[in-house]
Design an enzyme around this catalytic site. Structure first.
Site, mmCIF file in Angstrom:
data_model
loop_
_atom_site.group_PDB
_atom_site.id
_atom_site.type_symbol
_atom_site.label_atom_id
_atom_site.label_comp_id
_atom_site.label_asym_id
_atom_site.label_seq_id
_atom_site.Cartn_x
_atom_site.Cartn_y
_atom_site.Cartn_z
ATOM 1 N N LYS A 15 56.956 36.589 2.621
ATOM 2 C CA LYS A 15 56.846 36.913 1.187
ATOM 3 C C LYS A 15 55.724 36.099 0.539
ATOM 4 O O LYS A 15 54.905 36.628 -0.202
ATOM 5 C CB LYS A 15 58.167 36.615 0.439
ATOM 6 N N ARG A 37 67.546 35.364 -6.662
ATOM 7 C CA ARG A 37 68.087 35.077 -5.335
ATOM 8 C C ARG A 37 69.611 35.208 -5.294
ATOM 9 O O ARG A 37 70.200 35.034 -4.228
ATOM 10 C CB ARG A 37 67.718 33.644 -4.980
ATOM 11 N N ARG A 76 55.629 26.787 10.933
ATOM 12 C CA ARG A 76 54.928 26.739 9.648
ATOM 13 C C ARG A 76 54.498 25.317 9.311
ATOM 14 O O ARG A 76 55.250 24.362 9.481
ATOM 15 C CB ARG A 76 55.833 27.282 8.546
ATOM 16 N N ARG A 110 57.522 21.330 6.079
ATOM 17 C CA ARG A 110 58.510 21.194 5.007
ATOM 18 C C ARG A 110 59.816 20.658 5.587
ATOM 19 O O ARG A 110 60.211 21.058 6.676
ATOM 20 C CB ARG A 110 58.763 22.566 4.362
ATOM 21 N N ARG A 148 69.598 27.919 5.634
ATOM 22 C CA ARG A 148 68.933 28.790 4.659
ATOM 23 C C ARG A 148 69.167 30.268 4.986
ATOM 24 O O ARG A 148 69.312 31.098 4.098
ATOM 25 C CB ARG A 148 67.430 28.485 4.627
#
Ligand code: AMP
Length: 218
Positions: free
Chosen positions: A13, A88, A127, A160, A171
């Site tokens: 996204k 969300r 990532r 992160r 998550r």
């Protein structure tokens, strides 16, 4: 164009919101980016959000709703926006609907980034992000030109905290429980568009552009 992107973490996204934002000159508004910035600058919202963000839980609805109501009244949103990570929860979606009505604006589409578990795990564990300008990289698919350094500002890239495998699983659970119901909510409004987020960046970009073209041509 006023777009909302939904989909699990790691579905792309943020990457595609940035690409479309640059191309169509509309702001990319990521609640995750805003919250991380607030945590970094130590503001009141940041103090509340820190433990939720770092453990992979959701920041309380009222905090995020208020933050977004303020953000959506800023001048740059007049031309449109791409929301990445908001709403969300159903409560956020309902509050968002009311805010849109008050501002007399309508969404163009809600885009559901449908991705397999294999894809999101591969993307999230690889990532890396620039802590200064928020540019995303991937150790295999999108490495920086110089080893572990941001192409844009030269800062050392970091992982992160919530991209560690255990937190990623949390998550994804939170997504299934709290955010997945939004897909049905938006399907009922007729706004939902589904894209194949297992595709690599270039192919998904083409799919997104053709979806958007069909919508704006109507
Ligand atoms: P993201 O960068 O979108 O993956 O968001 C990172 C984290 O920020 C999430 O795991 C949540 O802790 C928090 N967050 C982002 N957006 C929201 C939201 N709309 N509601 C509650 N928490 C959020």
């Amino acid at each position: 164009m006023r777009l909302v992107f939904v989909g699990p973490p790691g579905a792309g996204k943020g990457t595609h919101a940035k690409i479309l934002s640059n191309r169509h000159k509309i702001p990319h508004i990521s609640t995750g980016d805003i919250l991380r910035a607030r945590i970094k600058d130590g503001s009141d919202i940041g103090k509340i959000a820190k433990s939720y963000v770092e453990s992979g839980g959701l920041v309380p609805d009222e905090v995020v709703i208020q933050m977004m109501k303020e953000r959506l009244q800023e001048e740059d949103t007049k031309q449109g926006f791409i929301l990445d990570g908001f709403p969300r929860t159903l409560r956020q979606a309902e509050a968002f609907d009311r805010a849109l009505k008050q501002l007399s604006i309508r969404l163009t589409a809600v885009v559901d980034f449908k991705a397999s578990l294999k894809t999101v795990l591969r993307r999230l564990t690889g990532r890396r992000v620039c802590p200064k300008c928020n540019t995303n990289y991937h150790v295999v698919n999108m490495p920086p030109k110089k080893n572990n350094m941001c192409d844009v500002c030269g800062e050392a890239l970091v992982q992160r905290k919530d991209d560690l495998e255990e937190t990623i699983r949390k998550r994804l659970e939170v997504y299934d429980k709290d955010t997945q119901p939004l897909v049905d909510y938006y399907r009922n409004t007729g706004l939902l568009q589904i894209v194949n987020a297992d595709l690599e960046v270039e192919d998904l970009d083409k799919e997104l552009e053709s979806t958007l073209k069909s919508l704006t041509a109507v």
